[in-house]
Each structure stands twice: as structure tokens, then as C-alpha cells.
Design an enzyme around this catalytic site. Sequence first.
Site, PDB file in Angstrom:
ATOM      1  N   SER A 121      74.312 -29.883 -20.835  1.00 42.37           N
ATOM      2  CA  SER A 121      74.276 -28.724 -22.144  1.00 42.37           C
ATOM      3  C   SER A 121      73.647 -27.598 -21.498  1.00 42.37           C
ATOM      4  O   SER A 121      72.571 -27.874 -20.531  1.00 42.37           O
ATOM      5  CB  SER A 121      73.564 -29.296 -23.287  1.00 42.37           C
ATOM      6  N   SER A 122      73.789 -26.263 -21.813  1.00 46.57           N
ATOM      7  CA  SER A 122      72.937 -25.302 -21.316  1.00 46.57           C
ATOM      8  C   SER A 122      71.453 -25.360 -21.775  1.00 46.57           C
ATOM      9  O   SER A 122      70.691 -24.651 -21.099  1.00 46.57           O
ATOM     10  CB  SER A 122      73.611 -24.202 -21.644  1.00 46.57           C
ATOM     11  N   CYS A 123      71.194 -26.228 -22.646  1.00 44.46           N
ATOM     12  CA  CYS A 123      69.904 -26.260 -23.171  1.00 44.46           C
ATOM     13  C   CYS A 123      69.033 -26.935 -22.122  1.00 44.46           C
ATOM     14  O   CYS A 123      67.884 -27.000 -22.465  1.00 44.46           O
ATOM     15  CB  CYS A 123      69.777 -26.925 -24.442  1.00 44.46           C
TER      16      CYS A 123
END
Length: 318
Positions: free
Chosen positions: A113-115
Site C-alpha cells: 500500500s502507498s501508506c
Amino acid sequence: MARTPFELKGKSVYVAGHRGMVGAALLRRLAMEDVELLTVKRSELDLRDQAAVFGWFAKMRPQVVFMAAAKVGGIAANNALRAEFIYDNVIIAANAIHAAHTNGTEKLMFLGSSCIYPKLAPQPLRENSMLTGPLEPTNEPYAIAKIAGIKMVEAYRTQYGSDFINVMPTNLYGPGDNYHPEHSHVVAALIRRFHEAKLAGISNVVVWGTGTPRREFLYVDDMADACIHLMKTYSSDELINIGTGEDITIAEFAGVVAAAVGYTGEISFDPSRPDGTPRKLLDVSRLAALGWRARTSLEDGIRLAYRAYLSESKQAAE
Ligand code: GDP
């Protein structure tokens, strides 16, 4: 270990999380490939149950695995269900990756995930900025679990020579999204809120936060297409971002959703709700160099997602 192009044809392919938004999109896309699809319902296999997962893999021996199973949610769910987000996601990743290794899976793709990137990392986010700074606190437990999965994939590549890869999608949306008013991501939340306001003739819709954060949104069928492309063409211990390379403020985005839904009233902001990370735009140059780019514009994608919301909520009511 790096065997590209990787041939999917004729392989048994397990999509973990096939009832989720991403898993369902992978099934739609894999229907265009000549593969033997393997899926198993959550009621029959709880991916948090190590013995059950090891048993299932030993029996089915999938040649290819897409790890699209995860406990996911929007900013409020991530923040409120911190223990569930770290426990479920660490254990799902550990069980499936290890079971794939011990049962001879030829290739595995882990969806991150980009997080996982630091809250204040330089934008657009490059793959090598993972673990260079503190995470966004609202989704730190989820991000840490995803980083654990990513590091497992790397470690299994290094120690065992496994052909396992990591892909980092940006914020995704589309058919099969979760429309829970509190726990959903922003796209599903706003589609539902604007739709319900339109029907009820409500003249003001509240959007969380200040409206200033910037987000990048990728239509989930584009995501699935990118995953198949990378499964065939990519093999490296470096992460690879999947996104559009373009972002938009939440305020502008609310306008796009309102237009698609046909809501014409006012839009206001509630700064008492968290903004989360100020910006999360992926650098997609590595993906572009591999010959893939997103096809669905945000306007088209939101129209398709709204149509899917209407048919899914109709089915749920029947
Ligand atoms: P994030 O990218 O992990 O922060 O995931 P979200 O999709 O939950 O939120 C993206 C941005 O949209 C954040 O800045 C939120 O504050 C904002 N936002 C505005 N309205 C809503 C809403 O109704 N639900 C959610 N989840 N986010 C909203």
C-alpha cells in the site's frame, strides 16, 4: 530467481481475498488468461489460522499466488481498529507467504500500500523511500503490517531464491468497494453520501478534514491489469509502485464525485475529522518503463464506480 517473462498459461493461480474489491478485479482480469483459478471462501479458510492455511496450501499447491487478502479500511477504521489492523495483516501475510514457500509456489505477488511510505517523504513517492522516516500515525499499524509482509517477500527471495515480488498500489476504488459510512475509504464514502443527499434532497454534504490533502486514485480494474502485467514481466527484490501518477485535492475530488452522482447542493468540510497524510502521490516511472500505464480517467472511473454502487446497493436490498 528472476525468471521473466513468467508464463501464466496453464498454471494454477490462487487469488487470496477474491471477495474483496482487488481480488474480485483480479478474477475478472484473470478470466482473460488461460489459467486454472483457485479460490476459497473465508468461511472455509481463515487466512489467520496457520494450521488451516498450511493444510490448504499442501493440498492445493498453487503455482501462482496473488496476495490480495487483507483487512482494509479508510482513515477512521485504520485509526480506530489499530489492533485488528496490525494483527490480522501481519498474520495473513506470514501464513500465506510461508505456506507458498513450503509448498513450491513458483511465483507470488504481495500487495502492499502507498501508506508504507513515510508521512513526509518527498513527492512523488519513490520506491526507495520506504523506511526513511516516521509513518502517518492514523494508519501506522496497517503500514507496519504491510512492511512486515514486504520484508518477508524480500527475505524469502534472498534466503531461498523465491520468485516473490512486492507491488505498492495507490488509493484504489471501483466495483466491490466497502460503502460503510464510517469505515470506508473516501471514494466509496463520498459516492454514498452524495447519492443519499441527492435522493433525500439534502442541500449540504459534509466532507471530512480540510479538503486540502492530495490523493491519487486508481480504478481497480486498471490495478488488476497492472498486476497481471507485472506478474508476467517483473521479478526483482525492489518494490514497484502502481498508480496513475496524478493526484487531486480532496476538495476537487468531492466536486468530481458530486458531478458524477448528479448532486448539485453545497459541499462543506469538517476539520475535526483527520486529514491523514498531506499528500500520497506515487512515482510511477518504474512501472511506465515496464510498459504499463493506467487507462481509466478519474471521471470515467468514478462514473463506473457510481454505476457499480447503484447495482450493488440494489442487489443488497433484494
Ligand atoms: P487515506 O488515503 O489512508 O487517508 O484514506 P481515506 O480514503 O480514508 O481518506 C483519504 C482522504 O479523504 C483523507 O484526507 C480523509 O480525511 C478524506 N475524506 C473526506 N471525506 C471522507 C470520508 O467521508 N471518508 C473517508 N474515509 N475519508 C474522507
